[in-house]
Structures are given as C-alpha cells and as structure tokens.
Design an enzyme around this catalytic site. Structure first.
Site, mmCIF file in Angstrom:
data_model
loop_
_atom_site.group_PDB
_atom_site.id
_atom_site.type_symbol
_atom_site.label_atom_id
_atom_site.label_comp_id
_atom_site.label_asym_id
_atom_site.label_seq_id
_atom_site.Cartn_x
_atom_site.Cartn_y
_atom_site.Cartn_z
ATOM 1 N N CYS A 108 -21.814 -14.431 -10.293
ATOM 2 C CA CYS A 108 -22.519 -14.120 -11.542
ATOM 3 C C CYS A 108 -22.060 -15.085 -12.627
ATOM 4 C CB CYS A 108 -22.212 -12.692 -11.970
ATOM 5 S SG CYS A 108 -22.844 -11.538 -10.792
ATOM 6 N N PRO A 116 1.465 -37.746 -0.767
ATOM 7 C CA PRO A 116 0.005 -37.592 -0.677
ATOM 8 C C PRO A 116 -0.386 -36.188 -0.210
ATOM 9 C CG PRO A 116 0.832 -38.821 1.211
ATOM 10 C CD PRO A 116 2.023 -38.521 0.346
HETATM 11 C C1 LIG Z 1 3.980 -33.863 -8.229
HETATM 12 C C2 LIG Z 1 2.796 -34.022 -7.368
HETATM 13 N N1 LIG Z 1 2.928 -34.708 -6.216
HETATM 14 C C3 LIG Z 1 1.862 -34.869 -5.390
HETATM 15 C C4 LIG Z 1 0.627 -34.322 -5.695
HETATM 16 C C5 LIG Z 1 -0.499 -34.533 -4.734
HETATM 17 O O1 LIG Z 1 -1.558 -35.216 -5.276
HETATM 18 P P1 LIG Z 1 -2.770 -35.644 -4.357
HETATM 19 O O2 LIG Z 1 -3.188 -34.426 -3.604
HETATM 20 O O3 LIG Z 1 -3.819 -36.103 -5.304
HETATM 21 O O4 LIG Z 1 -2.281 -36.715 -3.447
HETATM 22 C C6 LIG Z 1 0.453 -33.619 -6.879
HETATM 23 C C7 LIG Z 1 -0.860 -33.067 -7.231
HETATM 24 O O5 LIG Z 1 -1.120 -32.517 -8.246
HETATM 25 C C8 LIG Z 1 1.575 -33.453 -7.748
HETATM 26 O O6 LIG Z 1 1.477 -32.763 -8.885
#
Ligand SMILES: Cc1ncc(COP(=O)(O)O)c(C=O)c1O
Length: 489
Positions: free
Chosen positions: A416, A330
């Site tokens: 801009c 996350p």
């Molecule tokens: C491979 C991977 N893991 C984790 C994340 C984290 O996602 P989030 O910030 O939505 O939890 C991302 C976000 O693009 C990702 O590409």
C-alpha cells in the site's frame, strides 16, 4: 526468437534502449549458469523456474551457488596475484551485510575468504556457521558493550573502531577482561566516490569513521584520526593492527580506491614515524560495482586489483615503508549477480502519461503515452533499494519466450505505497499476463538483507541451486512466523 525493435517510448529514461531481442539475457546481469531452455523458460544450475515455483512458491530469491563461489574465488585469486610481490597476498573479507546465512559463511570459508560482520546478530550467524573468530571482523558505528564482549569472547581477528568514544570503550572492556582487543581504525579519507549520494560514505559530513582532516579547534590541531592512533597505540587494552576505509558502494572506476589507498598509506607512514609504531595492516573496504541494467559496466576483479596494487607498490616505495598486509571487503560484487528474484505477475494496467518536458522523441505536443504497470507478488518488502536509493533494476519474462512487441513497463509490488516500485523502467513483451513469471536479476545483495514484513508480507525464502538441484538455504516465512511474536493482548 528475435523481435524487431520498435521506437523508444518518450517516457523511458535516456539510458534505456529498446532491446533488439526481449528474450535475450544480458549476461553481465546474470549468474553464470542462467540460460533459457529449449522450451524458453529460464533455468539456473540446470533447474527451470517452473520447477522452482512449483517446489518453493514465489516470490523467491534464487542463488547460483557455483557462481557465488567463483566470484568469491575471483576476488581472492586476482588480489592475491596482484599483491603477491607487495605484501604476500590479500585477505578478502566477504561483507556479510550484503547477504548472510550459515550456508554462505561456509562457502566463503571454503573458498579461502574471511567474513566482515556489522552487528551481534551477524556474529551469531558467523558463530553458528563455525567460522573461526580470527577470520572474522566486526564493524559498526555504535557497537554495544554486549557486542564488544561478544567479539572478545569469539576472539575476533579485528574490531574496526569507528570513533574516539568507541576506542575508549573497547580499550576499557578489553583491559577489564585482562585482554587486548585487535583493533583497526576506520578513517574517512575524504574521497568522494562516483556513486549515489546516499551510499557514498567517505566524505566528512556523515556518521562513519574518524576524520583525517586536522581539527583546528583542538589544542594540538591534530585530526581525530591521529588522536585515535596516539590513544590506541598507548592503550594497554588495545593491539593496534592498522587502518581501514570504505569509500562508498556501487563504484566502477578503480581511481577512487587507488586514491584512498594512497592517502591512507601516507597517513600510516606519518603516524608510524611520529609515534614509533608499526601498523601491519591496511583495509581498503568494499564498494565494487555490479551490473543492474545493461548500461552498467563493472570491471573485472583483476583489473581493479592491478590498479590498486600499482598505487600501493609505488606509494610504499616512495615513502620507504614496508607495505602493510592489504585486506578488502567486497559484498555486492560477490553476491549481487549470483541471484535473481522470481515473481509471479498479477494485476496489469496501462495508464496514459504526459511525456516529461525534455523527454526524447516527439514529446511536448500534448500527446500522452502508455505506461504499463505490471504488479508482482512481492515488492518493497523484498527489495527496498529502489525506494531507498532510486536504484534501477531490470527484468525479463522468465516462464516463456515471447514474440510480442516491447512495451515500456513499470514492475511494481503489492504494498500500500505508491513508491512501491521494483523496476522503474523496462521493456517487457506486450503479451505479459497474469500467471507469467518474471525474473529480476542482481538481487543477491542488500535485498533479502534489507527485507521487511511491511503489510505483513512474509519474507521470501532463498534457494541455492547447484548441479541440477535446488535447496532452501533460508526458508521463507509462514503466516505463523508473522503472527508468533504478537503477544495477543
Ligand atoms: C565498512 C564496509 N565494508 C564493506 C562494505 C561492502 O560494500 P559493497 O557491498 O558495496 O562491496 C560496506 C557496505 O556498506 C561497508 O560499510
């Protein structure tokens, strides 16, 4: 102070309600310590926005450190609890791409999390913060050889390999160094998340990951994912830890995560049987949604964890396999709501607009309606998400309360660019004036991280507030910073 609600503007989107009280804070959008003080000013961690403006200027990213730590802990504790009987707990990798600096890496580590990076630059921040390499993962669909060497130098806990090409390169580099790279394979499980198309990443027609769909044109008819498992498990330069997926971002329903988990577990079991291997780890990525506006309804980490654990438990039982160690990544759900951006209001103007056809209310009778443009001292350079993703945000008057009637407003930046919108539609008090401070919540993730110097605006600093004091964790840029890479000839 309660302001009587007035009728919705026909220019407003259907989801936007006229707030009963413009001074109230819709708590899910804000960090835990954000409240109004007796004088009506917003305070965070006991520090009021006037003091922040005085000390650090605007625009400014204002982060609640205790809130960050508690959201990080909530993920770790809830997933550990839900998966305790399945695989002894969960490794939570904070997705550094959402917001990264050394202070945050230290908080992440102190709260028992690990770190997910996506480039050599992010690895440099990790190294400077002193987090042990075994607690760090490296992602990316186009890692350079230098990044692969850096990952091996830092003895990273995992390199998430994105393609067959890259698998060959990682294996060869590690073998030439007389080492084994710890590898996870990123797969695309074909699960479509309920989210904006541009940030859904698990479908086939995109740049990330190894397809799980059988390639009928290939000789053996196997998928790219299976080819990678076979190659990785046979390569002397690779230790194959397991599989990975990330199905998208800003997802509210747990079903997509559960379905992806089930698909990956079935594939993992099939590959373990077919190639007589064990893959001890499974990473289910990030993507948990947060509240940007009052209509967003994020689920508590515990609810998502319970739903995912139920599927992992039952699928492993059905397949008769030991559950792999689960990890998640996350980013937004940890840092997003910890932060608001503080802006100062400048120019105001009101235009009259025809209501779009099909708009609510009394539209369609050739009457025009007012839309007020509230310009602030930042914009698309500190928050690119409205431009990139049509993302909606919200805003409140932060420096004071107001009893004025709600007025449909569009908060815009100073660039801009006519698309330079910070908050497309929000009701703000009708007496908002130049010099007032506005706060836009939910800007902790993918705002500072995506910031730019467009129009030679200096990127804002980031302040962490805790227990009544505020400190810069990333200083804002100065005019000198802006000029010092210009070679002058
Ligand atoms: C491979 C991977 N893991 C984790 C994340 C984290 O996602 P989030 O910030 O939505 O939890 C991302 C976000 O693009 C990702 O590409």
């Amino acid at each position: 102070m309660t302001v009587s609600s007035s009728t919705a503007s026909p220019l407003a989107p259907d989801w936007l309600q006229v707030p009963a009280d413009l001074n109230a804070l819709h708590q899910p959008m804000w960090a835990g310590s954000v409240v109004r003080n007796g004088a009506g000013a917003l305070t965070v961690g006991g520090v009021d926005v006037h003091a922040l403006k005085e000390q650090f200027g605007t625009p400014l990213f204002v982060m609640d450190e205790a809130d960050f730590r508690s959201r990080a802990r909530a993920f770790k504790d809830s997933f550990d609890a839900a998966f305790a009987d399945i695989c002894g707990g969960v490794d939570v990798y904070y997705a550094g791409k959402s917001f990264l600096c050394t202070a945050v890496v230290k908080w992440v580590e102190e709260e028992g999390l690990r770190l997910d990076t996506a480039s050599g630059g992010e690895l440099a921040v990790a190294a400077r913060a002193g987090i042990p390499g075994e607690r760090v993962a490296l992602h990316g669909n186009n890692k350079s050889d230098a990044e692969i060497h850096r990952a091996l130098d830092m003895k990273l806990g995992r390199i998430v390999v994105d393609s067959l090409d890259e698998l060959v390169r990682v294996g060869a580099i590690a073998q030439a160094r007389g080492e084994q790279a710890k590898v996870m394979l990123r797969l695309t499980p074909g699960v479509h998340a309920h989210t904006h198309e541009f940030i859904a990443t698990a479908h086939e027609d995109q740049k990330f990951g190894l397809s799980m769909a059988a390639d009928t044109t290939a000789e053996a008819g196997v998928s790219a994912a299976e080819e990678a498992v076979a190659a990785a498990s046979a390569h002397p330069g690779i230790e194959l830890l397991g599989l990975h997926c990330h199905i998208g971002s800003q997802i509210f329903e747990p079903d997509g995560f559960a379905l992806a988990a089930e698909k990956l577990l079935r594939f993992l079991a099939a590959m373990q049987g077919k190639y007589s291997i064990t893959m001890p780890e499974l990473d289910l990525g990030g993507g948990y949604g947060i509240a940007y506006t009052p209509v967003d309804t994020p689920r508590p980490a515990a609810e998502i964890a319970t739903a995912m654990a139920a599927v992992v438990r039952s699928t492993c039982a059905e397949l008769g396999i030991d559950a792999p160690r689960i990890s998640i990544e996350p980013g937004r759900a940890i840092v997003g709501s910890t932060t608001f951006t503080l802006y100062e209001v400048g120019t105001l103007k009101t235009v009259r607009v025809d209501a779009p056809s099909g708009a609510r209310g009394d539209a369609g009778n050739n009457v025009t309606y007012p839309r007020r443009y509230v310009s602030v001292d930042g914009g698309m350079s500190d928050n690119a998400r409205p431009v990139l993703y049509d993302a909606d945000y919200s805003a409140v008057l932060a420096s004071r309360t107001s009893g004025a009637a709600p007025q449909l407003s569009r908060v815009v930046g100073k660039h801009c660019e006519s698309g330079d919108i910070v908050v497309r539609d929000v009701y703000l008090p009708g007496d908002v004036a130049a010099g007032d401070l506005l706060a836009v919540p939910g800007t902790g993730a993918y705002c500072w991280a995506l910031s730019s110097n467009y129009n030679y605006l200096a990127r804002p600093g980031v302040v962490a507030v805790r227990d009544g004091s505020a400190r810069l964790i990333v200083r804002g840029e100065t005019e000198e910073d802006l000029l010092n890479r210009d070679m002058g000839a």
